[in-house]
Design a protein around this motif. Sequence first.
Motif, PDB file in Angstrom:
ATOM      1  N   GLY A  19      30.491  65.094  13.733  1.00  0.00           N
ATOM      2  CA  GLY A  19      29.684  65.917  14.621  1.00  0.00           C
ATOM      3  C   GLY A  19      28.726  65.100  15.465  1.00  0.00           C
ATOM      4  N   LEU A  20      28.106  64.112  14.828  1.00  0.00           N
ATOM      5  CA  LEU A  20      27.152  63.280  15.570  1.00  0.00           C
ATOM      6  C   LEU A  20      27.845  62.500  16.679  1.00  0.00           C
ATOM      7  CD1 LEU A  20      24.210  61.235  14.249  1.00  0.00           C
ATOM      8  CD2 LEU A  20      25.973  60.025  15.508  1.00  0.00           C
ATOM      9  N   LEU A  21      29.007  61.918  16.372  1.00  0.00           N
ATOM     10  CA  LEU A  21      29.715  61.119  17.369  1.00  0.00           C
ATOM     11  C   LEU A  21      30.174  61.966  18.546  1.00  0.00           C
ATOM     12  CD1 LEU A  21      31.873  58.918  14.973  1.00  0.00           C
ATOM     13  CD2 LEU A  21      29.880  58.171  16.284  1.00  0.00           C
ATOM     14  N   SER A  22      30.705  63.161  18.262  1.00  0.00           N
ATOM     15  CA  SER A  22      31.177  64.011  19.350  1.00  0.00           C
ATOM     16  C   SER A  22      30.011  64.570  20.161  1.00  0.00           C
ATOM     17  CB  SER A  22      32.052  65.137  18.818  1.00  0.00           C
ATOM     18  OG  SER A  22      31.356  65.928  17.879  1.00  0.00           O
ATOM     19  N   SER A  23      28.917  64.927  19.508  1.00  0.00           N
ATOM     20  CA  SER A  23      27.750  65.431  20.236  1.00  0.00           C
ATOM     21  C   SER A  23      27.163  64.360  21.149  1.00  0.00           C
ATOM     22  CB  SER A  23      26.685  65.919  19.264  1.00  0.00           C
ATOM     23  OG  SER A  23      27.125  67.065  18.564  1.00  0.00           O
ATOM     24  N   ARG A  24      27.192  63.125  20.681  1.00  0.00           N
ATOM     25  CA  ARG A  24      26.664  62.031  21.522  1.00  0.00           C
ATOM     26  C   ARG A  24      27.443  61.956  22.831  1.00  0.00           C
ATOM     27  NH1 ARG A  24      27.176  56.390  22.601  1.00  0.00           N
ATOM     28  NH2 ARG A  24      25.127  55.388  22.736  1.00  0.00           N
ATOM     29  N   GLY A  25      28.777  62.098  22.748  1.00  0.00           N
ATOM     30  CA  GLY A  25      29.574  62.078  23.960  1.00  0.00           C
ATOM     31  C   GLY A  25      29.286  63.277  24.845  1.00  0.00           C
ATOM     32  N   ALA A  26      29.125  64.447  24.234  1.00  0.00           N
ATOM     33  CA  ALA A  26      28.860  65.657  25.009  1.00  0.00           C
ATOM     34  C   ALA A  26      27.523  65.581  25.735  1.00  0.00           C
ATOM     35  CB  ALA A  26      28.886  66.877  24.086  1.00  0.00           C
ATOM     36  N   GLN A  27      26.592  64.793  25.195  1.00  0.00           N
ATOM     37  CA  GLN A  27      25.293  64.625  25.841  1.00  0.00           C
ATOM     38  C   GLN A  27      25.318  63.618  26.982  1.00  0.00           C
ATOM     39  OE1 GLN A  27      22.554  63.646  22.673  1.00  0.00           O
ATOM     40  NE2 GLN A  27      22.936  65.559  21.583  1.00  0.00           N
ATOM     41  N   GLY A  28      26.481  62.997  27.201  1.00  0.00           N
ATOM     42  CA  GLY A  28      26.625  62.094  28.332  1.00  0.00           C
ATOM     43  C   GLY A  28      26.359  60.638  28.043  1.00  0.00           C
ATOM     44  N   ALA A  29      26.203  60.268  26.771  1.00  0.00           N
ATOM     45  CA  ALA A  29      25.969  58.862  26.440  1.00  0.00           C
ATOM     46  C   ALA A  29      27.219  58.040  26.755  1.00  0.00           C
ATOM     47  CB  ALA A  29      25.601  58.709  24.968  1.00  0.00           C
ATOM     48  N   THR A  30      27.014  56.853  27.304  1.00  0.00           N
ATOM     49  CA  THR A  30      28.146  56.005  27.703  1.00  0.00           C
ATOM     50  C   THR A  30      28.126  54.626  27.065  1.00  0.00           C
ATOM     51  OG1 THR A  30      26.910  55.254  29.658  1.00  0.00           O
ATOM     52  CG2 THR A  30      28.351  57.172  29.935  1.00  0.00           C
ATOM     53  N   THR A  31      27.029  54.235  26.422  1.00  0.00           N
ATOM     54  CA  THR A  31      26.946  52.899  25.835  1.00  0.00           C
ATOM     55  C   THR A  31      27.768  52.837  24.550  1.00  0.00           C
ATOM     56  OG1 THR A  31      24.905  53.550  24.706  1.00  0.00           O
ATOM     57  CG2 THR A  31      24.689  52.410  26.823  1.00  0.00           C
TER      58      THR A  31
END
Length: 309
Positions: A74-86
């Motif tokens: 959940g954390l990994l997918s949410s990070r992507g959904a928030q627009g993180a790119t690093t």
Amino acid sequence: MELYFLGTNAGIPSLQRNVTSSALRLLEERGTIWLFDCGEGTQHQILRSPLKLSKLEFIFITHLHGDHIFGLPGLLSSRGAQGATTPVTIFGPEGIQSFVETSLELSQSRVNYPLEIKEHRGGLLFEDETFKVEAARLEHRVDSYGYRVTEKDRPGSLDLERLESFGLKPGPLYGRLKRGESVEMQDGQMLHSSDVLMSPKKGRVVTILGDTRPCEQVVPLAADADLLVHEATFMNELEDTAHEYYHSTAGQAAKAASEANARQLLLTHFSSRYKDAEHLQPLLNQARDVFPNTRLAEDFALYPIHRRE
């Protein structure tokens, strides 16, 4: 450098505490955070904290029990959904790659940033010019690891009074001296960095252990650590229970801190039988009888790690 706790309970969450996760904030040193374990609900805890998933760089997993990894997908997918790119790199025992990739694949979750997973069996995991991370296997029902994070010594500050006594004004020469170079002054004399640099800034050491019984690997991992994070699932009266379930008591954690010559001990991973601070106070007292500089980790608490003089 600061350690922020997102969960301090063992096994299952309670109304007072979430399951295991902590974040090493390296905002001044690297502009990032490093996460240690990711129990279920960790991303919810982060939403209630000052932490930002966009700053996440490394995740270190101690072992594959659910209270340490169920929050990862959940954390990994949410990070992507928030627009993180690093990029994010996960370090963990064998099996962590299969767990993460299968969870993301079956849930059709998309991770739109570089994600690298490095399985290990201990040893040197990471090193650059500022930090080194090592791991060693502990003694638990499954492979469980402790991590030692070493900040490398930094050059001392420039002695501005001595620089002025040599007639140097702020400018590019200051930078060269700070980098350890020698410079030629207007009169032709050479000025060495050792002449104007103050004492080096000692790097800090943080040791964060996974679940473990007392074992010989703990002391080398925690040797002279500025902060040791050690599980204390049970009070001393339940030492036999702790041994049976491959956990430690408060007194055993304190003994390890003392033998390792650590500066400070933080206890975590508390059994749900200790419901609140009042119930945990006897556990803290038992540890302080052996190692006085002991504190209880608390959810949403920040613990600065001070540099030695």
